[in-house]
Enzyme design. Structure first.
Site, short mmCIF file in Angstrom:
data_model
loop_
_atom_site.label_atom_id
_atom_site.label_comp_id
_atom_site.label_asym_id
_atom_site.label_seq_id
_atom_site.Cartn_x
_atom_site.Cartn_y
_atom_site.Cartn_z
N ASP A 53 0.63 -1.23 0.10
CA ASP A 53 -0.05 -0.13 0.30
C ASP A 53 0.80 1.34 -0.15
O ASP A 53 1.33 1.73 0.81
CB ASP A 53 -0.86 0.04 1.33
CG ASP A 53 -1.75 1.19 1.04
OD1 ASP A 53 -1.59 2.02 0.58
OD2 ASP A 53 -2.54 1.06 1.92
N HIS A 168 -5.06 12.58 13.80
CA HIS A 168 -6.08 12.51 12.87
C HIS A 168 -7.26 11.52 13.15
O HIS A 168 -8.19 11.98 12.66
CB HIS A 168 -5.48 11.75 11.42
CG HIS A 168 -4.44 12.60 10.94
ND1 HIS A 168 -4.57 14.14 10.54
CD2 HIS A 168 -3.03 12.30 10.42
CE1 HIS A 168 -3.26 14.36 10.32
NE2 HIS A 168 -2.45 13.40 10.09
N ASP A 205 3.14 18.73 13.81
CA ASP A 205 3.31 18.07 12.85
C ASP A 205 2.79 18.59 11.44
O ASP A 205 2.20 19.84 11.49
CB ASP A 205 2.19 16.90 13.13
CG ASP A 205 2.26 15.68 11.91
OD1 ASP A 205 2.84 14.52 12.29
OD2 ASP A 205 1.69 15.82 10.82
N HIS A 207 0.83 17.48 9.00
CA HIS A 207 -0.56 17.54 8.63
C HIS A 207 -1.26 18.08 9.78
O HIS A 207 -0.88 18.37 10.89
CB HIS A 207 -0.82 16.14 8.71
CG HIS A 207 -0.14 15.57 7.70
ND1 HIS A 207 1.16 14.51 8.01
CD2 HIS A 207 -0.15 15.15 6.28
CE1 HIS A 207 1.64 14.18 6.73
NE2 HIS A 207 0.86 14.23 5.88
ZN ZN Z 1 2.11 14.18 9.80
#
Ligand code: ZN
Length: 656
Positions: A53, A168, A205, A207
């Site tokens: 993946d 997340h 981070d 993201h």
């Molecule tokens: Zn990240």
């Protein structure tokens, strides 16, 4: 320590200090940990991706192994307090997640590969392994152990090296390699168990931790700050709500701060500017009782996800600034980071700083880029209604961003991939870049191996009243011969130093300085009855030693006869008297300030230097308009020379 409030609210001193990377800073406030916890267990490496993946194959067990190995290499592990790991309870996990979702994750323990693939496919950028559930419970448990260690006072701060990451994941969903939201659960836990009313979460981070945003967007007791690669919503997780105008909802308005990066390549100066102009002023006003760092290092140099340029040293500085808040109570929890070398070096810099080691010099040209300034301007404008420190902000949100048109063109050429993470990961990192990054990190490793001086603080205190208030220091006294003394005071007003007491204090001050210059101590404090002479002598001594950049901060009215044209000395004078006869220059800055607060300077400075405790700033009091205007006036005057002072596009354009 009231005057310090003002420094931080308007970010005047830190910008300049970092801007010039001074070799010696006379008044440098360093927090030294009274203990740093490190929480890690090999068992969190016991799950991995079992099939092909390209989206998920960067999240590997080696991320933890490499980080821990490097911590051992720098002998940082043995300096930390070891706290055992534990599993989180179901009740703790359900502080953030639904019982239905918990059951789904639990059920993956007994699944075969095909079933695991199927359940992983229900989420975005997620893979499950039979050990995932166990590791995810350990990751939450490790984070909660860290909270307990810090809140109980067993340690001052610490880091939890965990896998899977958390920021997340959402109430009902795994997302972006994250299973349970470690940091969000920790914040809920700290509120419930310790009755905390103000928690700051800093997510560095690369993201957006949308999972944390969703949990707290209506909650004014948790201030969430995230910067993230955004590129006008073209970067994963591709959410409109990752932009600067998502400020929180209802009661939580103003308590969600998103700094979107609209291009890659952001570096040390961009990150520091976002701290100076957005996070730190707001954070000091918020006055958190605890800081949690969603400590992802995919925002560091070489990372295939972030494609940013921040060096490991940058994370030392970011950590250091945060340590000045919440009485130093800081818990860093690992999130992302996929370039093993960059990740592990940055982890080391974070832990080293938490331990109270001196900060490394920061590299690069200290000037934020236009796109960073645009983002900063937009965030400041969006948050102006909610924070007093931004109330005099004039700039408004920008409609046309410099990166927009380029983005549109690129968008026409490249269709948005269904697997943006993978596409970005294999994206543009060419072999030249890889070699450059590796070389950089090699040289970084050599540089940070400098030995830490065995003693933190030296002191030469004359008055006994002050001395007994100081923590353990090395008392320094020095006998000088006549020739040495003559050299020392040559060129200064010798009449002022004929008294024996003055002479003695001058010698002692030089002895302290020598210990710092020879790296026998980290810092020092010296008392002097003739401050102007001591300052002049100290500066001459530093330059004579061969230092190229010395920062001198003078609090109070003092006239110094110094030649500041060669740029070796930056003199910042915070004074009551307005210096009308001389205007400010790049290297001689006078901040005319009306402030009547009494400061017990010797004790406060000594406390900060030895950092038995981080000075408490007390309740937030907004600066007077008069003082704010004085700072703005200085900013306008100096921002062409000191580009880190720029925080709007107008400033940036006038500086080019
Ligand atoms: Zn990240």
């Amino acid at each position: 320590m009231n005057s310090l409030i003002f420094f931080c609210n308007f970010c005047f001193l830190p910008e300049i200090c970092t801007n010039v990377s001074r070799d010696v800073c006379f008044v440098l406030f360093i927090a030294m940990a009274s203990g740093t916890a490190l929480i890690y267990d090999d068992e969190m490496t016991s799950y991995k991706l079992l099939w092909d993946d390209p989206v998920c194959d960067i999240e590997v067990p080696e991320r933890l192994l490499a980080s821990y190995e490097q911590l051992k290499h720098y002998h940082l592990v043995e300096r930390c307090v070891h706290v055992p790991i534990r599993e989180a309870t179901e009740e703790e996990i359900m502080l953030v997640h639904s019982s239905e979702y918990l059951e789904v994750v639990k059920s993956t323990q007994t699944m075969n590969e095909e079933e695991l693939r199927r359940v992983s496919g229900n989420y975005d950028a997620v893979y499950f392994h039979p050990n995932t559930y166990r590791c995810a419970k350990l990751a939450v448990g490790a984070t909660l152990q860290l909270i307990d260690s810090v809140m109980s006072g067993k340690v001052l701060n610490g880091m939890a090296l965990v896998r899977p990451p958390g920021h997340h994941s959402q109430r009902n969903a795994a997302n972006g390699f994250c299973v349970f939201n470690n940091v969000a659960i920790a914040a809920q836990y700290a509120k419930r168990k310790y009755g905390l009313q103000r928690i700051l979460i800093v997510d560095w981070d690369v993201h957006h931790g949308q999972g944390i945003q969703y949990v707290f967007e209506e909650d004014p007791s948790v201030l969430y700050y995230s910067w993230h690669r955004y590129e006008h919503q073209k970067f994963w997780p591709l959410l409109r709500e990752s932009d600067y105008d998502a400020v929180g909802q209802g009661e939580g308005k103003g308590f969600n701060i998103n700094v979107p990066w609209n291009k890659v390549g952001m570096g040390n100066s961009d990150y520091l500017a976002a701290f100076f102009h957005v996070l730190l002023p707001v954070a000091f006003e918020f006055a958190p009782e605890l800081i949690l760092v969603s400590s992802g290092y995919d925002s560091g140099i070489g990372d295939p996800e972030g494609q940013m340029n921040a060096t490991p040293e940058c994370f030392a500085h970011l950590t250091h600034f945060l340590m000045q808040l919440a009485n130093g109570r800081l818990c860093a929890v690992l999130e992302g980071g996929y370039h093993l070398k960059s990740l592990s070096e940055s982890v080391c810099m974070t832990v080293k700083t938490l331990l109270g080691d001196p900060l490394p010099l920061i590299s690069g040209n200290m000037a934020p880029c236009l796109s960073a300034i645009e983002s900063i301007q937009n965030v400041r404008a969006a948050h102006k209604p909610y924070w007093k420190c931004l109330m005099y902000e004039e700039a408004t949100p920008l409609q046309d961003l410099s990166t927009k048109s380029q983005q549109m063109m690129e968008a026409e050429l490249i269709q948005t991939s269904t697997h943006p993470v993978a596409e970005q990961a294999v994206g543009t990192a060419n072999s030249d870049e890889v070699i450059k990054t590796d070389r950089f990190l090699e040289s970084h490793m050599k540089k940070i191996l400098f030995p830490v001086p065995p003693v933190k603080t030296a002191a030469a205190i004359v008055s006994k009243a002050d001395a007994h208030l100081l923590p353990i220091l090395v008392q320094v006294e020095m006998e000088m011969n006549a020739q040495q003394l003559k050299t020392l005071i040559s060129g200064v007003d010798a009449e002022l130093v004929t008294e024996e007491k003055a002479l003695l204090s001058l010698q002692n001050m030089v002895a302290v300085l020598d210990k710092i210059l020879k790296k026998e101590v980290c810092n020092g404090i010296a008392e002097s009855p003739v401050a102007s002479v001591s300052t002049t002598v100290a500066l001459k001594h530093c330059i004579g030693f061969g230092l190229q950049r010395v920062l001198c901060i003078v609090v109070g009215d003092m006239d110094l006869e110094l030649d500041l044209d060669d740029g070796k000395i930056l003199l910042i004078n915070i004074c009551q008297k307005r210096r009308s006869e001389k205007t400010n220059s790049k290297y001689h800055i006078s901040l005319h300030w009306k402030e009547d607060t009494e400061i017990k300077l010797v004790q406060s400075v000594a406390k900060a230097l030895t950092a038995v405790s981080t000075p408490d700033f007390g309740a937030y009091a907004p600066a007077s308009q008069e003082n704010v205007l004085e700072i703005k006036r200085l900013r306008d005057q100096l921002q062409q020379e000191w580009k880190m002072l720029q925080c709007s596009v107008k400033d940036w354009i006038s500086g080019t």
